[in-house]
Structure formats: C-alpha cells, structure tokens
Enzyme design. Sequence first.
Site, PDB file in Angstrom:
ATOM      1  N   ASP A  49      32.806   9.462  31.361  1.00 41.42           N
ATOM      2  CA  ASP A  49      33.978   9.463  30.483  1.00 41.42           C
ATOM      3  C   ASP A  49      34.729  10.782  30.536  1.00 41.42           C
ATOM      4  O   ASP A  49      35.950  10.806  30.713  1.00 41.42           O
ATOM      5  CB  ASP A  49      33.565   9.166  29.038  1.00 41.42           C
ATOM      6  CG  ASP A  49      32.743   7.898  28.933  1.00 41.42           C
ATOM      7  OD1 ASP A  49      32.776   7.101  29.893  1.00 41.42           O
ATOM      8  OD2 ASP A  49      32.061   7.711  27.918  1.00 41.42           O
ATOM      9  N   SER A  50      33.995  11.880  30.390  1.00 42.55           N
ATOM     10  CA  SER A  50      34.702  13.168  30.363  1.00 42.55           C
ATOM     11  C   SER A  50      35.279  13.502  31.732  1.00 42.55           C
ATOM     12  O   SER A  50      36.334  14.135  31.828  1.00 42.55           O
ATOM     13  CB  SER A  50      33.795  14.298  29.848  1.00 42.55           C
ATOM     14  OG  SER A  50      32.711  14.519  30.716  1.00 42.55           O
ATOM     15  N   GLY A 103      43.383  -7.895   9.757  1.00 42.46           N
ATOM     16  CA  GLY A 103      43.338  -6.648   8.996  1.00 42.46           C
ATOM     17  C   GLY A 103      42.551  -6.844   7.722  1.00 42.46           C
ATOM     18  O   GLY A 103      42.298  -7.978   7.316  1.00 42.46           O
ATOM     19  N   GLY A 106      29.918  16.176  32.847  1.00 41.39           N
ATOM     20  CA  GLY A 106      29.386  15.643  34.094  1.00 41.39           C
ATOM     21  C   GLY A 106      29.205  14.141  34.013  1.00 41.39           C
ATOM     22  O   GLY A 106      28.883  13.499  34.999  1.00 41.39           O
TER      23      GLY A 106
END
Length: 525
Positions: free
Chosen positions: A230-231, A50, A227
């Site tokens: 990912d989507s 971190g 299209g």
Amino acid sequence: TILVLDFGSQYTHLITRRLRELSIYSEMLPCTQRLSELGWKPKGVILSGGPYSVYAEDAPHVDPEVFNLDVPILGICYGLQELAWNHGKNVLAGDKREYGHSGLKIQRHSGKQAHVDRLFEGLHDDMEVWMSHGDKLSHMPDGFLTVATTPNSPYAGIAHEEKEYYGIQFHPEVTHTPQGKEVIENFAVKICKAKQDWTMEAFVDKEIARIRKLVGEEGQVLGAVSGGVDSTVAAKLMHEAIGDRFHAVMVDNGVMRQDEAKQVKETLTKGLGVNLTVVDASERFLGLLKGVSDPEKKRKIIGNTFIEIFEEEAKKIAKEAENSPRAGPINFFLQGTLYPDVIESISFKGPSQTIKTHHNVGGLPEKMNLKLIEPLRELFKDEVRAMGTNLGIPSDLVWRHPFPGPGIAIRIIGEVTPDKVRIVQEADKIFIEEIRNAGLYRDISQAFAALMDGKSVGVVGDQRLHGHIIALRAVVTTDFMTANYYRFDYDFMDKVINRIGNEVHGVARVLYEMTSKPPSTIEFE
Ligand code: XMP
C-alpha cells in the site's frame, strides 16, 4: 460517469467498486454536493444508503436540482426514502428495524407500464437480498409503482411511472445480495447507458491529475513508507504526480526482515525513482526494547519511537523544503489508507460535514499542521495491486504478504535481542525462499518464522546444543479475521527444516504451527 451521492452508509464505496467491476466510471461525492458546482453531467445518479431517518431534523438531503438533471436516478435504502420523500410527504414508517437476509419477490408489469421492470430485467422473480434499514415506505409516493416486495416491505422496490427513477430498500452492492451486481448493471448499463470503458490506466491518470490539482504547482508532500504494497503504491503514485516534491521516509526499526531497509531503498529510489530518506534507527529501537518482554509494551515502544523519529526527520525535511527554490512548503501528509481501513472510522456529521477518517500516524499530520492526502482510500487490496502493476512496481512487491508494523518484535516471544532478531531473520528468509521456489507464495496469505521463548536441547555433530526453538507459520485467509494453516507436504517441510538446521546458527529445533485462528492469532504475540 455515474454520480454516486453518499449519505454515509458503510456500503457506499461498494457501489463504486461494483461499478468499476463493470468498467464504469463513477464519482462518489457527499450527498450535499451542489449540482450547479459539478461542472459535468452524469449519465445517472445513485443515492446511497445512510444512517439517518429522512424525517430527522438534521437529516441530509439531496440538492433538489437532481430532479432537473433529466437522468435516471436509483435510490438505495436511505436513497429510496429520500426519493420517496421528494415525491410526497408522510410516506414512511419508522417502526421496525430490518437487518439480514430477506426474500425479494419481483412484480412484473405489462403493456404500457412494462418499462418500470427494467431494473430487474433478466433476473428471477425471486431473489435473496440483504436488508439493513430503519425506516421503510408505508405509502406509495406520487407517480410510483411497486416493482418488488418482501414479506416485511410491500414497497421494497419502486419505480416511477414516467421518469427513470427507481428505489430499492435492499442493498444490491453487498455480496449478501447474490444478484445485486446484475441490478446495478441493469441500472448503469441498460437504463443509464453508461459507457463501459473504465480502465486502471485511465484511473491512474485521473488520480494523478487530481493530486496535482490538490497539491498545487509548488506544494510538497511528506509520507511514510514501510516496504509494503500500500505505501509503495501510494508513494509511486505521488512521485508520478509531483516528482521530488514528494518526500518519502522509511524508519528502519531494527526488527524488519533481513536486508529489508536496503531492499526498499533500492526498489523505491533506483527502481521507482521515489525521493526517499531511510533513517537507520535500529540501535535506538533495540536499545529501548532491551529487557522488555510484554507484547503490548513492545508495541507501544515501537509505535511511539517511530513517531518521534519520523517527526524529527519530518522537521529536517520541512526546513530544507522551505529553502528549496522552486517549491513551496510541505502542506500535505500522504497516507496509503485503503477502503477497508477507512470503513470503521467513518463518521457522518450532518450536511455541512462529509466523511472524516481518524487514521493517522500518531496525530502527526495535526501536530505539523498538514492536511491528509489519501489517494487509495476508495480502493480495495486487489485494486491496489492492479494499480501497482500498472505503475510498474515489481510483481514480487505487489504480491507481498503483509508484515506488521512492530515486525519481528511480535514474532519473538519474550525479550527481543539482536541475536534472536538475527535467527528469526535468517530462518524467515529460508522459509520464504523455499515457498517461492515451490511456487506457493501466492497460495499462502502470510508466512513467517517466529521464535519461542526459552531454549531446548539438540545435537550438532557430536555435541549437545542448547539452542533456540523456531516456529514456522503459514496461513490462508481472505480477511485475516479467521485463518487456517497451510498444508505443506512433508518433502517441502523436510527441505525447509534441514536448511534452517544447517544454515542458521543456534537453532536446536524447528516446529510448524498448525493452530487455526481462532483460537490462535496469526502473529505469536
Ligand atoms: P493477528 O495476529 O491479530 O494478525 O491474527 C492479523 C493480521 O494483522 C497483522 N498484525 C499487525 N499489524 N501492527 C500491524 O501493523 C500490529 O501490531 C499487528 N498485529 C498483527 C498480522 O501480521 C496479520 O496480518
């Protein structure tokens, strides 16, 4: 399951990725997670790196209950400091930042102490590691022994004499630490004895259950599809989870590939059962693009118009949703963001707030008062493809090359006209078809046809033709930041160029673009 507590390092997701590669389930939660609220007991805990110093006033700290769980703990970078800070104060020096490669020397122990070496079991005494830290240990915390050093850090690896607590200053999760995966494997498999039974199938089931719980029995979700892989994967996952309470919208902007809107509709609705609305706005887009030749202006027009149209459609769907008898209002917006998209937009704002992303469709979720749902945000591209295959998405789509949002508009240099769009679409179709026929599609990262500005002279039959100039581009790349052109053989090129000349009306010349990125970019504008 291994619990990964995230202190905000940009590498934290890589820890969960490495664990998945070892077929181990992990759950990544904010470092501030109250362990009493967990509801399950992990086999082991990893404290991530971190950006903070453990001494900083607003530094995040782990729930001290972690030390009562009686499970192995591995602290990485900040995690090591957090471990040390909990075992004696004033153990740190914040003198020098260290960033880059370093040589790690492993210190072996014998007799009763030999068990502290388990983290580096089976590894060479010298290994290359990647460092990225501010603070480092200056004193040994109570009850710990040194198990590894670097020229710069005498306590680069520490282990507790009795408990199974380990701390390492370097990052084993990045590929710059070549044997890092073995270190993680030693911790998770040998020390924690985590089961290696993670599968994509079970992961999908878990995600579906998580979405159902999040959205509730009646909640509805809106999302945009393009299209692309990912989507489509995100949409199919939502459909599996909540059926028609997921509403997908695709905006046809007139600068997509040939028949793309039709094909997406076919695949998503008929093939995958997704509740999809296609909005044909091609005339509106092409009208607005008329006379515009500046690439940034084209991008802006397409981006803004997309948002306008999507919002109009979303309002219609929301109104219908309100009247639907068995479902509640739309309260979530789906985004198919992957981990690499998220990586740069992470901000860590102290213990009360965890990770935030800023990616969204033009502020639409805020405007419509929708919460974001991002089921792919922990995954990398190859994992999304594996998920797509698991969800029954056709392999052509799963392996599809990326396609930019502004589409063909940034592959036509200068003004976009319907005729130029047609020429690019037709040439592109031939090029991709031949690439597929030759079995080269997956060897190439991205391939397409583009159109040069201006015209050139050619000859068709006995006639001179003042026609357009097509440029073909095919590149190989892993990260799209740099790329090389693909080396087709001449026979292949002959075939493609002949076909384009014969089949695409108005083309006088076909070029093959052989510039690498850099200095060129992949797209033409
Ligand atoms: P460049 O041309 O920058 O392309 O080398 C790198 C990758 O990004 C894609 N790209 C875009 N994608 N909107 C997008 O959605 C854009 O404006 C855009 N410009 C480039 C490009 O297709 C390639 O994969």
